[in-house]
Enzyme design. Structure first.
Site, PDB file in Angstrom:
ATOM      1  N   LYS A 126     -27.456  40.152 123.813  1.00  0.00           N
ATOM      2  CA  LYS A 126     -27.449  39.564 122.471  1.00  0.00           C
ATOM      3  C   LYS A 126     -27.049  38.097 122.553  1.00  0.00           C
ATOM      4  O   LYS A 126     -27.622  37.229 121.890  1.00  0.00           O
ATOM      5  CB  LYS A 126     -26.485  40.341 121.555  1.00  0.00           C
TER       6      LYS A 126
ATOM      7  N   GLN B  57     -19.733  45.806 118.270  1.00  0.00           N
ATOM      8  CA  GLN B  57     -20.482  46.546 119.294  1.00  0.00           C
ATOM      9  C   GLN B  57     -19.967  47.985 119.381  1.00  0.00           C
ATOM     10  O   GLN B  57     -18.777  48.200 119.596  1.00  0.00           O
ATOM     11  CB  GLN B  57     -20.358  45.831 120.649  1.00  0.00           C
TER      12      GLN B  57
ATOM     13  N   ASP C 283     -26.060  44.167 111.083  1.00  0.00           N
ATOM     14  CA  ASP C 283     -26.518  45.436 111.653  1.00  0.00           C
ATOM     15  C   ASP C 283     -26.937  46.427 110.556  1.00  0.00           C
ATOM     16  O   ASP C 283     -27.558  47.443 110.838  1.00  0.00           O
ATOM     17  CB  ASP C 283     -25.391  46.080 112.490  1.00  0.00           C
TER      18      ASP C 283
END
Ligand code: NDP
Length: 280
Positions: free
Chosen positions: A51, A95, A118
């Site tokens: 990422k 994460q 997200d």
């Protein structure tokens, strides 16, 4: 059989994002993503690195907060609260998975929904459910994008999604529905899974079991999307689908690696830019 090349498409998408970010930078609207990692899970570290590399490529600033495996829930939540009110932070990503002593669901609800790139916050998940504009979770968004860019029709097709997680299975099912697919969701308690999968025009495999889906699950001319990622003992990667077993039957398939993985990262870049643009 057509290989649905996610790596190539993701590259093109990142080029487009880079152009947009460059315009934003010129007008003083740089894009910044904050990534929170807790613990030293090897797979998570790889994802975070990917990422970060994608951010570098696109000109997005990334700040990685690695809190270590003994980070407390309070510690993570406090950091999220600070990032929520820091104006130049556009997107916040936690994460997953977090260490087992931390309540993931609780932590994700602390992210400002406007920075929840997200799309895991309840508000954004609710918007997705009722079809309102929101951050679409990156893997689901990437799956729809790769199908559309390869001119694979979703409307009216039998779409079977195996896996019902909040991160992959449910959001992709909702996105397929939004695109007028006829959607069946399967899970570990589903009876006659092979039979249901064989009815699919589009089969989404997202169960987290290496090479589970062999030719018993697949009819000729099915489009197969393999979401799973597994590192084998010899260091190679494979998906939830037994690629070699099904490759001569399917009409199209996403490979692992080089399929949904890179698409997920490219969609994250798009979501970061969306978060920025919504703020200006
Ligand atoms: P989860 O473990 O959260 O969910 C797995 C789902 O699969 C559950 O709904 C479970 O059912 C179902 N399932 C498990 N075993 C079976 C079975 N034998 N038959 C039918 N259904 C089954 O996984 P995720 O959704 O987070 O991830 C799935 C896979 O995708 C993993 O390999 C993960 O690494 C990968 N992944 C890849 C990404 C990418 O970028 N390519 C991004 C995110 C994930 P039940 O609900 O009944 O337990």
């Amino acid at each position: 059989m057509k290989i649905l090349n996610g790596k190539e498409l993701a590259s093109k998408i990142k080029d487009r994002v880079r152009d947009t970010v460059s315009v934003l930078n010129e007008s003083g609207h740089g894009v910044t993503l904050a990534v929170i990692q807790a613990g030293d899970n090897a797979a998570s570290s790889t994802y975070v690195r990917n990422k970060r590399n994608a951010c570098d490529y696109c000109g997005i600033k990334s700040l990685v907060y690695n809190l270590g495996s003994d980070a407390t829930e309070e510690h993570i939540v406090n950091l999220i609260h600070v990032l929520n009110i820091t104006d130049y932070i556009d997107g916040i990503l936690v994460q997953l998975p977090l260490p087992s002593h931390i309540d993931e669901r609780k932590v994700l609800q602390e992210i400002d929904p406007k920075k929840d790139i997200d799309g895991f916050h309840e508000i954004n998940a609710g918007k997705l459910l009722i079809g309102e504009k929101t951050f679409v979770p990156c893997t689901a968004k990437g799956i729809i994008k790769i199908l559309k860019e390869n001119n694979i029709q979703i409307e009216g097709q039998n779409c079977v999604v195996v896996g019902r997680s909040n991160i992959v299975g449910k959001p992709v099912a909702l996105e397929l529905l939004k695109n007028n697919g006829t959607v069946t969701i399967c899970h570990s308690k589903t009876k006659n899974l092979e039979l249901i999968c064989r009815e699919a025009d589009i089969l989404i495999c997202a169960i987290g079991k290496p090479r589970f889906f062999n030719k018993e699950y697949i009819s000729p001319n099915t489009v197969v999307v393999d979401v799973g990622i597994h590192r084998l003992e010899d260091g190679s990667l494979c998906g939830d689908v037994d690629f070699d077993d099904v490759k001569d039957i399917v009409s199209a398939i996403t490979p692992v690696p080089g399929g949904i993985g890179p698409m997920t990262v490219a969609m994250l870049m798009e979501n970061c830019v969306e978060a920025k643009i919504a703020k200006i």
